[in-house]
Design a protein around this motif. Structure first.
Motif, PDB file in Angstrom:
ATOM      1  N   ARG A   1       0.634  -1.306   0.089  1.00  0.00           N
ATOM      2  CA  ARG A   1       0.018  -0.068  -0.280  1.00  0.00           C
ATOM      3  C   ARG A   1       0.816   1.033  -0.015  1.00  0.00           C
ATOM      4  NH1 ARG A   1      -2.628   1.835   5.549  1.00  0.00           N
ATOM      5  NH2 ARG A   1      -0.074   2.223   5.775  1.00  0.00           N
ATOM      6  N   ASN A   2       1.596   1.497   0.962  1.00  0.00           N
ATOM      7  CA  ASN A   2       2.591   2.243   0.787  1.00  0.00           C
ATOM      8  C   ASN A   2       3.472   2.575  -0.252  1.00  0.00           C
ATOM      9  OD1 ASN A   2       1.918   2.704   3.604  1.00  0.00           O
ATOM     10  ND2 ASN A   2       3.869   2.658   4.606  1.00  0.00           N
ATOM     11  N   SER A   3       3.973   1.463  -0.920  1.00  0.00           N
ATOM     12  CA  SER A   3       4.999   1.760  -2.121  1.00  0.00           C
ATOM     13  C   SER A   3       4.108   2.130  -3.091  1.00  0.00           C
ATOM     14  CB  SER A   3       5.059   0.363  -2.882  1.00  0.00           C
ATOM     15  OG  SER A   3       5.924  -0.058  -1.832  1.00  0.00           O
ATOM     16  N   PHE A   4       2.521   1.823  -3.472  1.00  0.00           N
ATOM     17  CA  PHE A   4       1.367   2.147  -3.700  1.00  0.00           C
ATOM     18  C   PHE A   4       1.528   4.074  -3.893  1.00  0.00           C
ATOM     19  CE2 PHE A   4      -2.485   3.702  -5.556  1.00  0.00           C
ATOM     20  CZ  PHE A   4      -2.611   3.303  -6.592  1.00  0.00           C
ATOM     21  N   ILE A   5       1.203   4.291  -2.749  1.00  0.00           N
ATOM     22  CA  ILE A   5       1.272   5.582  -2.901  1.00  0.00           C
ATOM     23  C   ILE A   5       2.279   6.693  -2.828  1.00  0.00           C
ATOM     24  CG2 ILE A   5       0.819   7.813  -0.573  1.00  0.00           C
ATOM     25  CD1 ILE A   5      -0.876   5.202   0.707  1.00  0.00           C
ATOM     26  N   LEU A   6       3.248   6.271  -2.716  1.00  0.00           N
ATOM     27  CA  LEU A   6       4.945   6.603  -3.386  1.00  0.00           C
ATOM     28  C   LEU A   6       4.876   6.743  -4.999  1.00  0.00           C
ATOM     29  CD1 LEU A   6       7.571   5.216  -0.532  1.00  0.00           C
ATOM     30  CD2 LEU A   6       6.362   7.268  -0.565  1.00  0.00           C
TER      31      LEU A   6
ATOM     32  N   ASP B   1      11.053  10.697   6.835  1.00  0.00           N
ATOM     33  CA  ASP B   1      10.786   9.819   7.855  1.00  0.00           C
ATOM     34  C   ASP B   1      10.591   9.615   8.982  1.00  0.00           C
ATOM     35  OD1 ASP B   1      12.030   6.553   7.637  1.00  0.00           O
ATOM     36  OD2 ASP B   1      13.526   7.463   8.412  1.00  0.00           O
ATOM     37  N   HIS B   2      11.282  10.705   9.764  1.00  0.00           N
ATOM     38  CA  HIS B   2      11.290  10.280  11.649  1.00  0.00           C
ATOM     39  C   HIS B   2      10.383  10.898  12.026  1.00  0.00           C
ATOM     40  CE1 HIS B   2      13.125  11.298  15.194  1.00  0.00           C
ATOM     41  NE2 HIS B   2      12.813  13.032  15.129  1.00  0.00           N
ATOM     42  N   PHE B   3       9.484  12.178  11.307  1.00  0.00           N
ATOM     43  CA  PHE B   3       8.668  12.713  12.005  1.00  0.00           C
ATOM     44  C   PHE B   3       6.794  11.961  11.170  1.00  0.00           C
ATOM     45  CE2 PHE B   3      11.670  15.982  12.019  1.00  0.00           C
ATOM     46  CZ  PHE B   3      11.434  17.125  13.588  1.00  0.00           C
TER      47      PHE B   3
ATOM     48  N   GLN C   1       3.414  11.592  -0.010  1.00  0.00           N
ATOM     49  CA  GLN C   1       4.896  11.270   0.565  1.00  0.00           C
ATOM     50  C   GLN C   1       5.102  11.086   2.275  1.00  0.00           C
ATOM     51  OE1 GLN C   1       7.526  14.336   0.421  1.00  0.00           O
ATOM     52  NE2 GLN C   1       9.228  12.355   1.135  1.00  0.00           N
ATOM     53  N   ILE C   2       4.253  11.924   2.724  1.00  0.00           N
ATOM     54  CA  ILE C   2       4.422  11.778   4.374  1.00  0.00           C
ATOM     55  C   ILE C   2       3.430  10.609   4.939  1.00  0.00           C
ATOM     56  CG2 ILE C   2       4.182  12.401   6.565  1.00  0.00           C
ATOM     57  CD1 ILE C   2       4.420  15.469   5.208  1.00  0.00           C
ATOM     58  N   VAL C   3       2.913  10.315   3.744  1.00  0.00           N
ATOM     59  CA  VAL C   3       1.872   9.380   4.676  1.00  0.00           C
ATOM     60  C   VAL C   3       1.880   7.435   3.572  1.00  0.00           C
ATOM     61  CG1 VAL C   3      -0.547   7.833   3.766  1.00  0.00           C
ATOM     62  CG2 VAL C   3      -0.182  10.418   4.750  1.00  0.00           C
ATOM     63  N   GLY C   4       3.032   8.122   2.880  1.00  0.00           N
ATOM     64  CA  GLY C   4       3.618   6.694   2.056  1.00  0.00           C
ATOM     65  C   GLY C   4       4.510   5.955   3.274  1.00  0.00           C
ATOM     66  N   GLN C   5       5.661   7.087   3.092  1.00  0.00           N
ATOM     67  CA  GLN C   5       6.743   6.883   3.646  1.00  0.00           C
ATOM     68  C   GLN C   5       6.627   6.316   5.247  1.00  0.00           C
ATOM     69  OE1 GLN C   5       9.695  10.320   2.344  1.00  0.00           O
ATOM     70  NE2 GLN C   5      10.329   8.911   4.012  1.00  0.00           N
ATOM     71  N   LYS C   6       5.472   6.172   6.005  1.00  0.00           N
ATOM     72  CA  LYS C   6       5.194   6.404   7.308  1.00  0.00           C
ATOM     73  C   LYS C   6       5.600   4.409   7.575  1.00  0.00           C
ATOM     74  CE  LYS C   6       2.261   6.362  10.956  1.00  0.00           C
ATOM     75  NZ  LYS C   6       1.104   6.548  11.448  1.00  0.00           N
ATOM     76  N   ASP C   7       6.233   4.253   8.039  1.00  0.00           N
ATOM     77  CA  ASP C   7       7.015   2.589   8.181  1.00  0.00           C
ATOM     78  C   ASP C   7       7.284   1.904   7.215  1.00  0.00           C
ATOM     79  OD1 ASP C   7       5.963   2.349  11.311  1.00  0.00           O
ATOM     80  OD2 ASP C   7       3.735   1.623  10.153  1.00  0.00           O
ATOM     81  N   MET C   8       8.009   2.892   6.335  1.00  0.00           N
ATOM     82  CA  MET C   8       8.760   2.627   5.004  1.00  0.00           C
ATOM     83  C   MET C   8      10.580   2.389   5.058  1.00  0.00           C
ATOM     84  SD  MET C   8       7.067   1.195   2.060  1.00  0.00           S
ATOM     85  CE  MET C   8       8.046   0.609  -0.063  1.00  0.00           C
ATOM     86  N   ASN C   9      10.651   1.621   4.376  1.00  0.00           N
ATOM     87  CA  ASN C   9      12.386   2.033   4.040  1.00  0.00           C
ATOM     88  C   ASN C   9      12.510   3.584   3.312  1.00  0.00           C
ATOM     89  OD1 ASN C   9      14.901   1.550   3.527  1.00  0.00           O
ATOM     90  ND2 ASN C   9      14.770  -0.402   4.248  1.00  0.00           N
TER      91      ASN C   9
END
Length: 321
Positions: free
Chosen positions: A9-14, A183-185, A243-251
């Motif tokens: 899901r996060n990959s698709f969002i990014l 990634d941090h915030f 980007q902010i939503v997709g990067q959550k818990d993402m490498n």
């Protein structure tokens, strides 16, 4: 299984983020024919930030508990984990990076600017090493393939260095820091609030600089209204929030790889909308970039030791219940 679904899901969002950025490049190219860089950047960021205000109000109305969570994030016991601090850091990094890039493009070719900017796919994991973020060999392989694809996609026959190249490279370092800051915030504060704050900060600071160094008039802004609104609402308001939503818990390295598809998609968008010719070299570059993303996303078999450790973890949890 849930973790795999979240990564997909996060990959698709990014990927959707990179698609919007890539198509917004067409709007930015058209808009900056009428409006100077700082003015264009300031107005599109302010439009993006203002667009997100009613979005937050609607979300607060639909989910009343969210309003209380936002209040606590603005007054977090630790300042460095608060939304206010996160918005300031991300906003300052984005201001410096986007404006350095805009001025760098004036003194170099668009292709070289795209290649140098996307070098953040190498800079992010290198900076991550100093932050004790591990990068697997498979990801480094994907980075190398992606950089090869970017070279074919963006670079011409002659390779020379100019002042613009240095400015764009500095912006790539700042964009890398921006990705790591997100990634941090992203795991600590609300994504829409963080996005809104960074755009308002960038818009205000850049507008001050535009008044000091540029002379765009109202007629020029009206002439570039559609590109400004597209870049403001879609590229800023929607894409950077995604980007902010997709990067959550993402490498962060994998996130940078997917976001680098912006260059690839911008070439395709130019081919579709501006009727630019797509050469064989550019098509091979696009294919290499897509291959790199696929390699980075391939599931990795867990070692026997790791699997045994996971089994023991769940066994101990079930015993506790």
């Amino acid at each position: 299984m849930i973790e795999v679904e979240k990564q997909i899901r996060n990959s698709f969002i990014l990927f959707l983020t990179a698609t919007i950025w890539g198509t917004a490049f067409v709007a930015q190219s058209v808009g900056m024919e009428r409006v100077e860089p700082l003015t264009f950047n300031a107005v599109r960021c302010l439009i993006g930030g203002l667009f997100l205000l009613p979005c937050m109000a609607l979300l607060n109305h639909l989910f009343p508990q969210r309003k209380q969570a936002l209040a606590s994030q603005l007054h977090y016991p630790s300042l460095r984990h608060s939304a206010l601090f996160g918005g300031m850091i991300c906003g300052l990094l984005f201001t410096l990076a986007s404006n350095l890039q805009a001025y760098g493009v004036k003194y170099t070719t668009v292709g070289k600017a795209g290649f140098i900017t996307s070098s953040y796919i190498v800079i992010v994991p290198l900076l991550g090493l100093f932050m004790k973020k591990k990068v697997k060999l498979r990801i480094w392989m994907a980075v190398a393939i992606a950089m090869s694809g970017l070279y074919l996609l963006c670079m011409g026959e002659q390779v020379t260095l100019a002042l613009g190249d240095l400015l764009v490279f500095l912006s790539a370092i700042l964009f890398s820091l921006h990705i790591l800051a997100i990634d941090h915030f992203a795991a600590r504060v609300d994504g829409v609030l963080l996005s809104c704050m960074q755009f308002m900060i960038c818009g205000i600071l850049t507008l001050i600089a535009a008044f000091l160094f540029e002379s765009s008039d109202i007629e020029a802004l009206l002439a570039a209204a559609f590109p400004l609104f597209y870049a403001g609402i879609m590229s800023c308001g929607v894409a950077y929030t995604l980007q902010i939503v997709g990067q959550k818990d993402m490498n962060p390295t994998v996130a940078a790889l997917i976001l680098s598809l912006e260059s690839c998609i911008s070439v395709i968008a130019g081919w579709i909308f501006l009727h630019e010719v797509l050469s064989t070299k550019e098509m091979i570059g696009c294919l290499l970039m897509f291959a790199a993303i696929v390699i980075a996303q391939l599931p990795q078999r867990k070692s026997v030791k790791e699997s045994d450790g996971i089994s023991k973890k769940y066994s101990s949890l079930s015993n506790m219940e």
